[in-house]
Design a protein around this motif. Structure first.
Motif, PDB file in Angstrom:
ATOM      1  N   PHE A 170       0.832  -1.204   0.000  1.00 10.33           N
ATOM      2  CA  PHE A 170       0.000   0.000   0.000  1.00 10.33           C
ATOM      3  C   PHE A 170       0.869   1.258   0.000  1.00 10.33           C
ATOM      4  CE2 PHE A 170      -3.407  -2.628   2.324  1.00 10.33           C
ATOM      5  CZ  PHE A 170      -3.915  -3.064   1.104  1.00 10.33           C
ATOM      6  N   ALA A 171       1.965   1.229   0.787  1.00  8.08           N
ATOM      7  CA  ALA A 171       2.859   2.392   0.830  1.00  8.08           C
ATOM      8  C   ALA A 171       3.522   2.616  -0.522  1.00  8.08           C
ATOM      9  CB  ALA A 171       3.909   2.197   1.917  1.00  8.08           C
ATOM     10  N   THR A 172       3.824   1.532  -1.232  1.00 10.59           N
ATOM     11  CA  THR A 172       4.416   1.674  -2.564  1.00 10.59           C
ATOM     12  C   THR A 172       3.436   2.326  -3.529  1.00 10.59           C
ATOM     13  OG1 THR A 172       5.767  -0.303  -2.174  1.00 10.59           O
ATOM     14  CG2 THR A 172       5.506   0.416  -4.454  1.00 10.59           C
ATOM     15  N   VAL A 173       2.171   1.919  -3.451  1.00 11.22           N
ATOM     16  CA  VAL A 173       1.152   2.488  -4.335  1.00 11.22           C
ATOM     17  C   VAL A 173       0.976   3.977  -4.070  1.00 11.22           C
ATOM     18  CG1 VAL A 173      -1.305   2.438  -4.913  1.00 11.22           C
ATOM     19  CG2 VAL A 173      -0.051   0.293  -4.623  1.00 11.22           C
ATOM     20  N   THR A 174       1.037   4.398  -2.831  1.00 12.55           N
ATOM     21  CA  THR A 174       0.857   5.814  -2.492  1.00 12.55           C
ATOM     22  C   THR A 174       2.118   6.635  -2.699  1.00 12.55           C
ATOM     23  OG1 THR A 174       1.362   5.337  -0.170  1.00 12.55           O
ATOM     24  CG2 THR A 174      -0.955   5.305  -0.825  1.00 12.55           C
ATOM     25  N   GLY A 175       3.210   5.999  -3.111  1.00 13.72           N
ATOM     26  CA  GLY A 175       4.438   6.734  -3.380  1.00 13.72           C
ATOM     27  C   GLY A 175       5.236   7.114  -2.145  1.00 13.72           C
ATOM     28  N   ARG A 176       4.980   6.490  -1.000  1.00 10.14           N
ATOM     29  CA  ARG A 176       5.700   6.804   0.231  1.00 10.14           C
ATOM     30  C   ARG A 176       6.888   5.862   0.382  1.00 10.14           C
ATOM     31  NH1 ARG A 176       3.250  10.001   4.001  1.00 10.14           N
ATOM     32  NH2 ARG A 176       5.341   9.882   4.928  1.00 10.14           N
ATOM     33  N   THR A 177       7.969   6.192  -0.285  1.00 18.73           N
ATOM     34  CA  THR A 177       9.164   5.358  -0.206  1.00 18.73           C
ATOM     35  C   THR A 177       9.764   5.344   1.199  1.00 18.73           C
ATOM     36  OG1 THR A 177      10.516   7.247  -0.946  1.00 18.73           O
ATOM     37  CG2 THR A 177       9.705   5.716  -2.638  1.00 18.73           C
ATOM     38  N   ASP A 178       9.572   6.427   1.956  1.00 18.53           N
ATOM     39  CA  ASP A 178      10.099   6.454   3.315  1.00 18.53           C
ATOM     40  C   ASP A 178       9.412   5.405   4.185  1.00 18.53           C
ATOM     41  OD1 ASP A 178       7.743   7.918   2.952  1.00 18.53           O
ATOM     42  OD2 ASP A 178       8.055   9.044   4.808  1.00 18.53           O
ATOM     43  N   LEU A 179       8.104   5.252   4.006  1.00 19.07           N
ATOM     44  CA  LEU A 179       7.380   4.232   4.757  1.00 19.07           C
ATOM     45  C   LEU A 179       7.760   2.831   4.302  1.00 19.07           C
ATOM     46  CD1 LEU A 179       3.809   5.822   4.892  1.00 19.07           C
ATOM     47  CD2 LEU A 179       5.612   5.909   6.626  1.00 19.07           C
ATOM     48  N   VAL A 180       8.019   2.685   3.019  1.00 18.75           N
ATOM     49  CA  VAL A 180       8.438   1.380   2.504  1.00 18.75           C
ATOM     50  C   VAL A 180       9.747   0.954   3.158  1.00 18.75           C
ATOM     51  CG1 VAL A 180       9.181   0.113   0.454  1.00 18.75           C
ATOM     52  CG2 VAL A 180       7.231   1.671   0.317  1.00 18.75           C
ATOM     53  N   GLN A 181      10.698   1.877   3.256  1.00 21.92           N
ATOM     54  CA  GLN A 181      11.981   1.564   3.877  1.00 21.92           C
ATOM     55  C   GLN A 181      11.806   1.183   5.343  1.00 21.92           C
ATOM     56  OE1 GLN A 181      14.411   5.000   3.185  1.00 21.92           O
ATOM     57  NE2 GLN A 181      14.625   4.606   0.997  1.00 21.92           N
ATOM     58  N   ARG A 182      10.940   1.878   6.038  1.00 19.22           N
ATOM     59  CA  ARG A 182      10.706   1.572   7.449  1.00 19.22           C
ATOM     60  C   ARG A 182      10.078   0.192   7.605  1.00 19.22           C
ATOM     61  NH1 ARG A 182       8.196   5.690  11.931  1.00 19.22           N
ATOM     62  NH2 ARG A 182       8.031   4.209  13.664  1.00 19.22           N
ATOM     63  N   LEU A 183       9.147  -0.151   6.723  1.00 21.02           N
ATOM     64  CA  LEU A 183       8.498  -1.457   6.807  1.00 21.02           C
ATOM     65  C   LEU A 183       9.440  -2.580   6.382  1.00 21.02           C
ATOM     66  CD1 LEU A 183       4.998  -0.463   5.413  1.00 21.02           C
ATOM     67  CD2 LEU A 183       5.553  -1.084   7.770  1.00 21.02           C
ATOM     68  N   VAL A 184      10.380  -2.290   5.499  1.00 16.34           N
ATOM     69  CA  VAL A 184      11.394  -3.292   5.148  1.00 16.34           C
ATOM     70  C   VAL A 184      12.236  -3.632   6.372  1.00 16.34           C
ATOM     71  CG1 VAL A 184      13.525  -3.653   3.847  1.00 16.34           C
ATOM     72  CG2 VAL A 184      11.504  -2.759   2.691  1.00 16.34           C
ATOM     73  N   ALA A 185      12.608  -2.606   7.153  1.00 18.62           N
ATOM     74  CA  ALA A 185      13.343  -2.859   8.388  1.00 18.62           C
ATOM     75  C   ALA A 185      12.495  -3.639   9.394  1.00 18.62           C
ATOM     76  CB  ALA A 185      13.806  -1.529   8.993  1.00 18.62           C
ATOM     77  N   THR A 186      11.200  -3.343   9.444  1.00 22.16           N
ATOM     78  CA  THR A 186      10.307  -4.089  10.334  1.00 22.16           C
ATOM     79  C   THR A 186      10.245  -5.551   9.944  1.00 22.16           C
ATOM     80  OG1 THR A 186       8.952  -2.102  10.643  1.00 22.16           O
ATOM     81  CG2 THR A 186       7.957  -4.217  11.222  1.00 22.16           C
ATOM     82  N   ARG A 187      10.137  -5.819   8.665  1.00 21.98           N
ATOM     83  CA  ARG A 187      10.100  -7.207   8.199  1.00 21.98           C
ATOM     84  C   ARG A 187      11.401  -7.929   8.521  1.00 21.98           C
ATOM     85  NH1 ARG A 187       9.570  -8.157   1.889  1.00 21.98           N
ATOM     86  NH2 ARG A 187      11.632  -7.192   2.052  1.00 21.98           N
ATOM     87  N   ALA A 188      12.537  -7.225   8.388  1.00 22.48           N
ATOM     88  CA  ALA A 188      13.826  -7.851   8.704  1.00 22.48           C
ATOM     89  C   ALA A 188      13.909  -8.229  10.181  1.00 22.48           C
ATOM     90  CB  ALA A 188      14.965  -6.901   8.328  1.00 22.48           C
ATOM     91  N   ARG A 189      13.365  -7.392  11.055  1.00 22.32           N
ATOM     92  CA  ARG A 189      13.374  -7.720  12.485  1.00 22.32           C
ATOM     93  C   ARG A 189      12.503  -8.939  12.777  1.00 22.32           C
ATOM     94  NH1 ARG A 189      12.482  -2.188  13.251  1.00 22.32           N
ATOM     95  NH2 ARG A 189      10.388  -2.647  14.036  1.00 22.32           N
ATOM     96  N   LEU A 190      11.357  -9.035  12.111  1.00 16.84           N
ATOM     97  CA  LEU A 190      10.482 -10.180  12.329  1.00 16.84           C
ATOM     98  C   LEU A 190      11.083 -11.466  11.780  1.00 16.84           C
ATOM     99  CD1 LEU A 190       6.982  -8.648  11.509  1.00 16.84           C
ATOM    100  CD2 LEU A 190       7.843  -9.308  13.758  1.00 16.84           C
ATOM    101  N   GLN A 191      11.852 -11.366  10.709  1.00 16.94           N
ATOM    102  CA  GLN A 191      12.444 -12.553  10.106  1.00 16.94           C
ATOM    103  C   GLN A 191      13.685 -13.024  10.862  1.00 16.94           C
ATOM    104  OE1 GLN A 191      13.039 -11.171   6.084  1.00 16.94           O
ATOM    105  NE2 GLN A 191      11.085 -12.020   5.382  1.00 16.94           N
ATOM    106  N   ASP A 192      14.228 -12.191  11.731  1.00 13.95           N
ATOM    107  CA  ASP A 192      15.415 -12.567  12.504  1.00 13.95           C
ATOM    108  C   ASP A 192      15.135 -12.365  13.987  1.00 13.95           C
ATOM    109  OD1 ASP A 192      17.954 -13.327  13.181  1.00 13.95           O
ATOM    110  OD2 ASP A 192      18.833 -11.357  12.847  1.00 13.95           O
ATOM    111  N   PRO A 193      14.281 -13.193  14.563  1.00 13.41           N
ATOM    112  CA  PRO A 193      13.832 -12.974  15.949  1.00 13.41           C
ATOM    113  C   PRO A 193      14.744 -13.619  16.987  1.00 13.41           C
ATOM    114  CG  PRO A 193      12.618 -14.797  15.018  1.00 13.41           C
ATOM    115  CD  PRO A 193      13.635 -14.381  13.974  1.00 13.41           C
ATOM    116  N   ASN A 194      16.043 -13.382  16.903  1.00 11.66           N
ATOM    117  CA  ASN A 194      16.962 -14.002  17.845  1.00 11.66           C
ATOM    118  C   ASN A 194      16.782 -13.419  19.238  1.00 11.66           C
ATOM    119  OD1 ASN A 194      18.203 -15.782  16.051  1.00 11.66           O
ATOM    120  ND2 ASN A 194      19.619 -14.226  15.330  1.00 11.66           N
ATOM    121  N   VAL A 195      16.713 -14.296  20.221  1.00  9.32           N
ATOM    122  CA  VAL A 195      16.615 -13.907  21.631  1.00  9.32           C
ATOM    123  C   VAL A 195      17.863 -14.455  22.322  1.00  9.32           C
ATOM    124  CG1 VAL A 195      15.251 -14.019  23.730  1.00  9.32           C
ATOM    125  CG2 VAL A 195      14.110 -14.015  21.507  1.00  9.32           C
ATOM    126  N   ARG A 196      18.798 -13.582  22.672  1.00  6.60           N
ATOM    127  CA  ARG A 196      20.089 -13.999  23.213  1.00  6.60           C
ATOM    128  C   ARG A 196      19.995 -14.156  24.732  1.00  6.60           C
ATOM    129  NH1 ARG A 196      23.957 -10.786  23.188  1.00  6.60           N
ATOM    130  NH2 ARG A 196      25.690 -12.206  22.781  1.00  6.60           N
TER     131      ARG A 196
END
Length: 540
Positions: free
Chosen positions: A80-106
């Motif tokens: 949805f953020a890509t469709v609305t042209g909000r690249t800043d939100l896309v970058q933030r959500l990419v970082a969010t997805r990376a955190r969810l995909q690497d849920p290491n608990v040390r």
């Protein structure tokens, strides 16, 4: 020592938590033993690490939404953020997805030498991944995490990179090398790697274990000896990035002063600390020791303590004995790791992801609402432009070096560095005075080795205290800056900032430039124009 692990072995006890200890031939299928088999007396004897979760917390959406669904929601929000042209939100959500995909608990396991840290980890995962023996001591941090196939790696710094006095410097590049799991002891133990002559930074082990599948990573740290040892400095540094800490002490005696100090420092650095009383099968009076240790813990804070026997746990896994597993005390520890460590980290990660998605949705809602408002009320466009200009000016002021948060951050960092240097200098001066007094009292020659060892210990202790103090002070500074951010928070006006359609008069596009040679008419025109320019210059 064999460390072979069956890659397809099922986890055996603790409801599929861990596999059977020993070689590949000793692994057996999952028998379904687990937390439900823990006797009531075992649960009531252990103080919970956190307060019981409230009904609101249990009903929280972030507490029940599985990680795959969160990932799907993040990806949909990103589209949805890509469709609305909000690249800043896309970058933030990419970082969010990376955190969810690497849920290491040390979870860092710390303690003095030969207290049973390595065997504790082996018993938790039911595989001899951490080297243990009477003459073997862990010298390199070893992280045990989840992997579809068993494997081991060591991180080293090449000997030829950025060396000083034959040792690689911290800034040198780190290389990740695959090693045989049954040869890991040759890299991470003092016996196989004396003085860390291989320049190994850390080691990693992957095992197919359900206990580790949700991101739990158990870190076997080298023994600290005591808080005055130089090894304690590296351990304290590792605690600052840990999600939880387990301090292991055997049941031979009550907590020593260095162990109490290490617990205090760990509580000041890490938000989740628990104590483990190991080797209960070797000491019949372990309950008395546990009672005394609980008295020490009450003076420090609200910490749980788990009395366990790693040998009983391994034997229970080998014989598939539910009662023996309960007697080992490990089910309560596994429950703590699942509920108070992994689930808490999972909840915080889910809340962070939901916060990021909510922010992105709010921003996109502003965009859509603004476009709709512009269509319905075009006469409000000048007012919205004025609000935007005002918000832009405030944002520029907020980014300027004279902003309150910038000044507070610069002053805070300067004060932090100055106070840290003053604190360390004062501690070292006290060590110097005591050393000089000891030397003046008599001939230092016969006891010079003891004096140098004492100075090393006192200096390491001073640095440890300053490190912990600096960590606390930096956390306080971060909170102060965050409060300034909240105090100066500004809301952007409801206006579409990514498009200027309808706000400016249309401008005709410039004609394309025709490449090629100039014709005769163009040459005559340019020549006449140049002659007129020179004529005007001569007249002036």
């Amino acid at each position: 020592m064999s460390t072979q692990v069956n890659p397809v072995a099922a986890d055996s006890i603790d409801a599929g938590d861990v596999g059977v200890a020993g070689s590949a031939a000793s692994h057996t299928p999952d028998s379904g033993l687990g937390e439900a088999t823990v006797p009531r007396r075992s649960l009531t004897a252990v103080k919970p690490a956190t307060k019981p979760r409230t009904a609101a917390a249990q009903a929280s959406p972030t507490a029940i939404v599985p990680r795959p669904q969160l990932l799907k929601l993040v990806e949909q929000t990103g589209r949805f953020a890509t469709v609305t042209g909000r690249t800043d939100l896309v970058q933030r959500l990419v970082a969010t997805r990376a955190r969810l995909q690497d849920p290491n608990v040390r979870v860092v396991v710390v303690g003095e030498f030969k207290q049973g840290k390595s065997k504790l980890i082996n018993a938790l995962v039911n595989a001899p991944v951490c080297p243990i023996d009477d003459d073997i001591a862990t010298s390199v941090p070893t992280a045990v995490g989840y992997g579809e196939q068993p494997g081991a790696w060591v991180m080293t710094r090449p000997e030829g990179a950025d060396q000083t006095r034959g040792k690689p410097q911290p800034g040198a590049p780190v290389v990740r090398n695959v090693v045989d799991l049954d040869q890991l002891a040759d890299y991470v133990s003092e016996k196989g790697n004396p003085g860390n002559e291989r320049h190994i930074v850390a080691a990693e082990v992957a095992l197919p274990r359900e206990l580790l599948k949700d991101g739990l990573r158990l870190v076997d740290s080298p023994g600290v000896g005591n808080l005055d040892s130089t090894q304690a400095l590296a351990t304290l540094s590792a605690l600052s990035t840990a999600d939880a800490v387990l301090l292991v002490s055997d049941a031979s005696q009550e907590y020593t002063d260095p162990e109490v100090q290490l617990l205090k420092h760990a509580m000041r650095i890490c938000p989740n600390v628990a104590a483990v009383l190991a080797k209960t099968d070797l000491y019949p009076e372990w309950r008395s020791i546990q009672h005394i240790d609980q008295g020490h813990l009450k003076q420090i804070g609200d910490l749980p303590i788990f009395a366990v026997s790693s040998d009983l746990r391994l034997l229970a896994a080998q014989q598939q004995d539910r009662e023996l597993n309960s007697e080992s005390g490990f089910p309560a520890l596994v429950t703590h790791l699942r509920r108070d460590v992994v689930e808490r980290a999972e909840l915080l990660g889910a809340r962070s992801a939901v916060h990021d998605m909510s922010f992105a949705v709010e921003q996109m809602t502003v965009t859509v609402r603004t476009e709709l408002n512009a269509i319905l009320h075009p006469e409000d466009t000048p007012r919205m432009i004025a609000q935007l200009e005002d918000a832009k000016q405030k944002a520029d002021d907020f980014r300027s070096v004279s902003a309150r948060w910038q000044v507070a951050l610069a002053d805070g960092m300067a004060d932090l560095i100055s106070d840290m240097e003053h604190d360390l200098r004062d501690r070292l001066r006290r060590v110097q005075r005591e050393a000089e007094e000891s030397i003046d009292d008599g001939d230092p020659g016969p006891i010079w080795d003891q004096i140098t060892e004492w100075i090393d210990q006192r200096v390491a202790a001073a640095i440890s205290e300053t490190f912990v103090w600096t960590e606390e002070r930096s956390t306080w500074l971060v909170e102060e800056i965050a409060e300034l951010f909240l105090a100066d928070e500004r809301e952007l006006p409801v206006i579409e900032v990514s498009s200027v359609d309808g706000l400016l008069d249309p401008v005709d596009e410039l004609p394309d430039f025709e490449e090629g040679h100039l014709g005769a008419v163009e040459k005559i025109y340019i020549g006449v124009r140049g002659s007129r320019s020179r004529c005007w210059q001569g007249c002036w």
